[in-house]
Write a protein that holds these residues in place. Structure first.
Motif, PDB file in Angstrom:
ATOM      1  N   ARG A  83       3.580   5.824  -2.608  1.00 56.90           N
ATOM      2  CA  ARG A  83       4.000   7.021  -1.873  1.00 56.90           C
ATOM      3  C   ARG A  83       5.521   7.026  -1.687  1.00 56.90           C
ATOM      4  O   ARG A  83       6.169   8.055  -1.804  1.00 56.90           O
ATOM      5  CB  ARG A  83       3.302   7.086  -0.523  1.00 56.90           C
ATOM      6  CG  ARG A  83       3.676   8.328   0.261  1.00 56.90           C
ATOM      7  CD  ARG A  83       3.105   8.260   1.637  1.00 56.90           C
ATOM      8  NE  ARG A  83       2.052   9.245   1.776  1.00 56.90           N
ATOM      9  CZ  ARG A  83       1.242   9.301   2.795  1.00 56.90           C
ATOM     10  NH1 ARG A  83       1.317   8.412   3.757  1.00 56.90           N
ATOM     11  NH2 ARG A  83       0.338  10.240   2.887  1.00 56.90           N
ATOM     12  N   MET A  84       6.095   5.855  -1.384  1.00 61.73           N
ATOM     13  CA  MET A  84       7.543   5.765  -1.203  1.00 61.73           C
ATOM     14  C   MET A  84       8.268   6.055  -2.515  1.00 61.73           C
ATOM     15  O   MET A  84       9.316   6.703  -2.505  1.00 61.73           O
ATOM     16  CB  MET A  84       7.928   4.390  -0.651  1.00 61.73           C
ATOM     17  CG  MET A  84       7.540   4.210   0.803  1.00 61.73           C
ATOM     18  SD  MET A  84       8.197   2.710   1.545  1.00 61.73           S
ATOM     19  CE  MET A  84       6.978   1.523   1.069  1.00 61.73           C
ATOM     20  N   ARG A  89       0.826  -1.213   0.000  1.00 61.40           N
ATOM     21  CA  ARG A  89       0.000   0.000   0.000  1.00 61.40           C
ATOM     22  C   ARG A  89       0.856   1.258   0.000  1.00 61.40           C
ATOM     23  O   ARG A  89       0.458   2.280  -0.547  1.00 61.40           O
ATOM     24  CB  ARG A  89      -0.932   0.015   1.208  1.00 61.40           C
ATOM     25  CG  ARG A  89      -2.229  -0.665   0.984  1.00 61.40           C
ATOM     26  CD  ARG A  89      -3.293  -0.238   1.975  1.00 61.40           C
ATOM     27  NE  ARG A  89      -2.826  -0.153   3.334  1.00 61.40           N
ATOM     28  CZ  ARG A  89      -2.975  -1.108   4.251  1.00 61.40           C
ATOM     29  NH1 ARG A  89      -3.574  -2.223   3.945  1.00 61.40           N
ATOM     30  NH2 ARG A  89      -2.523  -0.942   5.469  1.00 61.40           N
ATOM     31  N   TRP A  90       2.010   1.204   0.659  1.00 59.10           N
ATOM     32  CA  TRP A  90       2.877   2.373   0.799  1.00 59.10           C
ATOM     33  C   TRP A  90       3.813   2.573  -0.395  1.00 59.10           C
ATOM     34  O   TRP A  90       4.396   3.653  -0.544  1.00 59.10           O
ATOM     35  CB  TRP A  90       3.696   2.256   2.085  1.00 59.10           C
ATOM     36  CG  TRP A  90       2.956   2.809   3.253  1.00 59.10           C
ATOM     37  CD1 TRP A  90       2.046   2.159   4.043  1.00 59.10           C
ATOM     38  CD2 TRP A  90       3.037   4.134   3.753  1.00 59.10           C
ATOM     39  NE1 TRP A  90       1.568   3.004   5.005  1.00 59.10           N
ATOM     40  CE2 TRP A  90       2.164   4.222   4.846  1.00 59.10           C
ATOM     41  CE3 TRP A  90       3.767   5.254   3.388  1.00 59.10           C
ATOM     42  CZ2 TRP A  90       1.994   5.393   5.579  1.00 59.10           C
ATOM     43  CZ3 TRP A  90       3.604   6.424   4.118  1.00 59.10           C
ATOM     44  CH2 TRP A  90       2.727   6.486   5.196  1.00 59.10           C
ATOM     45  N   THR A 120       2.045   0.725  10.230  1.00 61.47           N
ATOM     46  CA  THR A 120       1.743   1.909   9.425  1.00 61.47           C
ATOM     47  C   THR A 120       2.378   3.139  10.062  1.00 61.47           C
ATOM     48  O   THR A 120       2.961   3.978   9.367  1.00 61.47           O
ATOM     49  CB  THR A 120       0.219   2.088   9.280  1.00 61.47           C
ATOM     50  OG1 THR A 120      -0.305   0.966   8.568  1.00 61.47           O
ATOM     51  CG2 THR A 120      -0.124   3.361   8.528  1.00 61.47           C
ATOM     52  N   ILE A 136       6.247   2.931   9.555  1.00 57.43           N
ATOM     53  CA  ILE A 136       6.583   3.173   8.150  1.00 57.43           C
ATOM     54  C   ILE A 136       6.351   4.634   7.800  1.00 57.43           C
ATOM     55  O   ILE A 136       7.188   5.278   7.149  1.00 57.43           O
ATOM     56  CB  ILE A 136       5.785   2.227   7.232  1.00 57.43           C
ATOM     57  CG1 ILE A 136       6.269   0.790   7.419  1.00 57.43           C
ATOM     58  CG2 ILE A 136       5.879   2.662   5.769  1.00 57.43           C
ATOM     59  CD1 ILE A 136       5.362  -0.270   6.808  1.00 57.43           C
ATOM     60  N   SER A 137       5.228   5.186   8.242  1.00 56.40           N
ATOM     61  CA  SER A 137       4.915   6.590   7.979  1.00 56.40           C
ATOM     62  C   SER A 137       5.992   7.511   8.547  1.00 56.40           C
ATOM     63  O   SER A 137       6.455   8.439   7.875  1.00 56.40           O
ATOM     64  CB  SER A 137       3.552   6.935   8.586  1.00 56.40           C
ATOM     65  OG  SER A 137       3.301   8.316   8.488  1.00 56.40           O
ATOM     66  N   VAL A 174       9.196   7.137   6.373  1.00 51.41           N
ATOM     67  CA  VAL A 174       9.059   7.781   5.071  1.00 51.41           C
ATOM     68  C   VAL A 174       9.093   9.301   5.235  1.00 51.41           C
ATOM     69  O   VAL A 174       9.760  10.004   4.457  1.00 51.41           O
ATOM     70  CB  VAL A 174       7.770   7.315   4.352  1.00 51.41           C
ATOM     71  CG1 VAL A 174       7.474   8.154   3.120  1.00 51.41           C
ATOM     72  CG2 VAL A 174       7.890   5.840   3.979  1.00 51.41           C
TER      73      VAL A 174
END
Length: 179
Positions: A46-47, A42-43, A77, A80-81, A84
């Motif tokens: 964005r990454m 899902r990320w 999440t 990871i958020s 990032v």
């Protein structure tokens, strides 16, 4: 702009409510590697935008855990958020490792490390697991507090180490022994 501000206020209120409410967990048998892979998938868009490369390294034969999927999704999440966001100007690497660990008593353990190549958390940040401690201009200082609450509810532990050029979060969770 009003919609954006309203969404930010909604997110802030949800974070405050999550911190203040007692946690309701629904434990069931869970494959943690599969859960983390889904979150990374899902990320990835964005990454890619901020030139962050993600890698999941998992040992073979990682046992399942007894966990609440949505609560653990919130944990990973958040980590990871944060990673990032720390690397969004320079890009970098996010590596998540899942390994078998030594038994504690009769319980098998798994260790999950989430490491990034961001600037690191400054020493003056204090105890990042305390409420309202944040390094971010827009941060509430509750994300890592809630993360720690969730890991503790799973009878696990979370620690961190940071240095110029990176941060590593280490999570230890009990595994389900046997089939």
């Amino acid at each position: 702009r009003i919609q954006g501000d309203s969404q930010r206020l909604t997110d802030l209120m949800e974070t405050l409510l999550a911190y203040s409410r007692p946690m309701e967990t629904r434990f069931k048998e869970l494959n943690i590697c599969f859960l983390i892979e889904r979150i990374l998938d899902r990320w990835r868009p964005r990454m890619d935008l901020v030139h962050v490369t993600a890698l999941l390294q998992a040992e073979e034969n990682i046992p399942k855990i007894n966990g609440d999927a949505s609560a653990l999704e919130q944990v990973f999440t958040n980590l990871i958020s944060n990673a990032v966001e720390a690397m969004n100007k320079t890009g970098g690497a996010l590596v998540i490792k899942v390994e078998n660990a030594e038994k504690i008593g009769d319980l098998s353990q798994i260790v999950i490390t989430v490491s990034d190549t961001g600037p690191g958390i400054p020493a003056e940040a204090g105890d990042i697991f305390e409420p309202f401690v944040s390094n971010k201009a827009q941060g509430t200082g509750l994300g890592l507090v809630i993360t720690k609450q969730i890991i503790t509810a799973h009878q696990g532990s979370i620690n961190w180490d940071s240095f110029p050029g990176g941060t590593i979060f280490t999570i230890q969770l009990p595994a389900i022994d046997g089939e």
